[in-house]
Design a protein around this motif. Structure first.
Motif, PDB file in Angstrom:
ATOM      1  N   THR A   1       0.820  -1.438  -0.117  1.00  0.00           N
ATOM      2  CA  THR A   1       0.102  -0.040  -0.119  1.00  0.00           C
ATOM      3  C   THR A   1       0.727   1.323   0.041  1.00  0.00           C
ATOM      4  O   THR A   1       1.847   1.522   0.805  1.00  0.00           O
ATOM      5  CB  THR A   1      -0.950   0.106   1.160  1.00  0.00           C
ATOM      6  N   CYS A   2       0.652   2.111  -0.923  1.00  0.00           N
ATOM      7  CA  CYS A   2       1.337   3.316  -0.835  1.00  0.00           C
ATOM      8  C   CYS A   2       0.852   4.341   0.140  1.00  0.00           C
ATOM      9  O   CYS A   2      -0.576   4.353   0.271  1.00  0.00           O
ATOM     10  CB  CYS A   2       1.082   4.232  -2.084  1.00  0.00           C
ATOM     11  N   VAL A   3       1.480   5.148   0.904  1.00  0.00           N
ATOM     12  CA  VAL A   3       0.946   6.034   1.890  1.00  0.00           C
ATOM     13  C   VAL A   3       1.327   7.527   1.720  1.00  0.00           C
ATOM     14  O   VAL A   3       2.802   7.582   1.360  1.00  0.00           O
ATOM     15  CB  VAL A   3       1.325   5.445   3.265  1.00  0.00           C
ATOM     16  N   ALA A   4       0.556   8.422   1.916  1.00  0.00           N
ATOM     17  CA  ALA A   4       1.123   9.631   1.660  1.00  0.00           C
ATOM     18  C   ALA A   4       0.260  10.743   2.600  1.00  0.00           C
ATOM     19  O   ALA A   4      -0.873  10.473   2.793  1.00  0.00           O
ATOM     20  CB  ALA A   4       0.867  10.331   0.451  1.00  0.00           C
ATOM     21  N   ARG A   5       1.100  11.723   3.251  1.00  0.00           N
ATOM     22  CA  ARG A   5       0.483  12.509   4.220  1.00  0.00           C
ATOM     23  C   ARG A   5       0.050  13.770   3.862  1.00  0.00           C
ATOM     24  O   ARG A   5       0.733  14.361   2.939  1.00  0.00           O
ATOM     25  CB  ARG A   5       1.173  12.612   5.513  1.00  0.00           C
TER      26      ARG A   5
ATOM     27  N   ARG B   1      -0.536  -0.124  -5.070  1.00  0.00           N
ATOM     28  CA  ARG B   1       0.275   0.064  -6.312  1.00  0.00           C
ATOM     29  C   ARG B   1      -0.128  -0.365  -7.598  1.00  0.00           C
ATOM     30  O   ARG B   1       0.157  -0.007  -8.651  1.00  0.00           O
ATOM     31  CB  ARG B   1       1.654  -0.581  -5.842  1.00  0.00           C
ATOM     32  N   ASP B   2      -0.717  -1.326  -7.408  1.00  0.00           N
ATOM     33  CA  ASP B   2      -1.359  -2.149  -8.654  1.00  0.00           C
ATOM     34  C   ASP B   2      -2.464  -1.141  -9.620  1.00  0.00           C
ATOM     35  O   ASP B   2      -2.598  -1.202 -10.682  1.00  0.00           O
ATOM     36  CB  ASP B   2      -2.065  -3.250  -8.279  1.00  0.00           C
ATOM     37  N   ASN B   3      -2.991  -0.074  -8.604  1.00  0.00           N
ATOM     38  CA  ASN B   3      -3.779   0.821  -9.248  1.00  0.00           C
ATOM     39  C   ASN B   3      -2.933   2.018  -9.855  1.00  0.00           C
ATOM     40  O   ASN B   3      -3.766   2.684 -10.617  1.00  0.00           O
ATOM     41  CB  ASN B   3      -4.774   1.447  -8.398  1.00  0.00           C
ATOM     42  N   LEU B   4      -1.780   1.998  -9.882  1.00  0.00           N
ATOM     43  CA  LEU B   4      -1.150   2.974 -10.561  1.00  0.00           C
ATOM     44  C   LEU B   4      -0.679   2.805 -11.920  1.00  0.00           C
ATOM     45  O   LEU B   4      -0.647   1.612 -12.317  1.00  0.00           O
ATOM     46  CB  LEU B   4       0.400   3.234  -9.867  1.00  0.00           C
ATOM     47  N   VAL B   5      -0.959   3.606 -12.751  1.00  0.00           N
ATOM     48  CA  VAL B   5      -0.802   3.465 -14.267  1.00  0.00           C
ATOM     49  C   VAL B   5       0.595   4.260 -14.595  1.00  0.00           C
ATOM     50  O   VAL B   5       0.476   5.504 -14.367  1.00  0.00           O
ATOM     51  CB  VAL B   5      -1.873   3.899 -15.309  1.00  0.00           C
ATOM     52  N   SER B   6       1.614   3.625 -14.964  1.00  0.00           N
ATOM     53  CA  SER B   6       2.821   4.413 -15.512  1.00  0.00           C
ATOM     54  C   SER B   6       2.516   4.922 -16.966  1.00  0.00           C
ATOM     55  O   SER B   6       2.243   4.431 -17.850  1.00  0.00           O
ATOM     56  CB  SER B   6       3.898   3.658 -15.356  1.00  0.00           C
TER      57      SER B   6
END
Length: 354
Positions: free
Chosen positions: A277-281, A334-339
């Motif tokens: 899981t990507c985490v951002a504050r 992360r799987d929901n990110l598209v490069s």
């Protein structure tokens, strides 16, 4: 077999390349949409297919026939325009019959075909009415019936729903798709409204500066945009790039994630990110209530601004509105990110469609 084939098609107006060396195949029986902002070239392509414009270079084929040099009345296509162009002094039936009268179809035959076309667009019983007695949606259907009565190989639609109000436009989107399936004619639909294109189309071509940025199904287009232009034009997108992608993802590149795939939690409920899981504050700058959904605009500590979208429930609305100016933690898989650069933690459009 392709209903329409465009080969090296270009159209220049002085120094402006409205259409720039376009190759495109549209299948028989397909509902095909050309989507893009004003000035992107989509309407010019439609006019080139219809014969209303002469190409600077390239060829236009309908089926196996090269029609590049044929006038509009010798191409097996019909066009439905945004303003409908219905004759106010004629009845509905007379409007629908008009093209058949020009072709000198016998009276009984054209009346029969006109009534069949009106039945196709759900206007049985309206044959003797005048256009001023119809609603906007009904007038749009008359224009559609008038085009269908000629039984063209291809039906071209130039933003025909643009003059309708939002509710009626959404109803007509469903109606148009159902009609297209019933008659089996190739529909080529021009619009700048991404919702229309996503709702009705089998495939969509996104135009930008006279070229196609991406050609894909609605799902592929939305879930796997091929460029930042497509990601920004079709729906709402969050872009992570430069220092932000290095800080949050540990990689260089440009990545996109849709707002509905991002979750927002209180800081004390933040996951550790060990499970991918990507985490951002960040801090919630604005909350926008949209009825069925709420959008929260979050300024990240890492430097970017992300939009988070979630469905509203009885308990979630007030809580979302109260988050303005409060610290939050955003998470996404992360799987929901598209490069958009072809590498990185998310699969690129090319990789996912291979």
């Amino acid at each position: 077999m392709s209903a329409i084939s465009l080969r090296g098609l270009s159209k220049h107006f002085a120094d402006v390349r409205a259409v720039d060396d376009l190759d495109l195949d549209i299948a028989e029986g397909e509902f095909f949409s050309m989507l893009g902002p004003s000035g992107s070239g989509k309407t010019t392509v439609l006019r080139l297919i219809a014969g209303f414009e002469t190409p600077t270079s390239g060829r236009v084929l309908l089926g196996e026939h090269d029609v590049t040099d044929r006038p509009p009345n010798r191409r097996d296509v019909n066009t439905v325009f945004q303003d409908y162009a219905i004759f106010p002094h004629m009845s509905v039936r007379q409007n629908v019959e008009y093209g058949l009268r020009v072709k000198k179809v016998p009276r009984d035959e054209r009346r029969k075909r006109a009534l069949e076309a009106l039945a196709t667009v759900r206007l049985e019983g309206y044959a003797d009415r005048r256009p001023h007695q119809l609603s906007g949606g009904q007038r749009q259907r008359v224009a559609l019936a008038r085009a269908l009565v000629n039984r063209p190989q291809v039906l071209l639609l130039d933003e025909p729903l643009g003059a309708l109000d939002l509710k009626l436009r959404r109803e007509m989107q469903i109606e148009l798709k159902q009609i297209q399936r019933e008659v089996g004619i190739t529909f080529v639909f021009v619009t700048h409204d991404q919702e229309e294109a996503l709702t009705m189309s089998d495939r969509i071509a996104v135009f930008n500066e006279g070229r196609i940025e991406q050609l894909a199904t609605p799902v592929e287009l939305y879930e796997r945009p091929a460029s930042s232009f497509v990601a920004g034009f079709v729906g709402t997108s969050n872009l992570l790039q430069g220092e932000v992608s290095r800080t949050l993802l540990g990689e260089d590149g440009t990545f996109v994630i849709r707002p509905e795939k991002v979750s927002m939690v209180a800081p004390d409920r933040a996951p550790d990110g060990d499970d991918g899981t990507c985490v951002a504050r960040g801090v919630v700058r604005e909350v926008v209530y949209l009825g069925a959904t709420t959008h929260s605009v979050v300024d990240l500590d890492a430097g970017a601004t992300l939009t988070v979208s979630h469905q509203n429930s009885d308990r979630s609305i007030d809580a979302a509105l109260e988050r303005r100016d409060h610290p939050v933690v955003l998470t996404w898989q992360r799987d929901n990110l598209v490069s958009l650069a072809g590498s990185g933690p998310g699969a690129s459009p090319e990789e996912e469609t291979a």
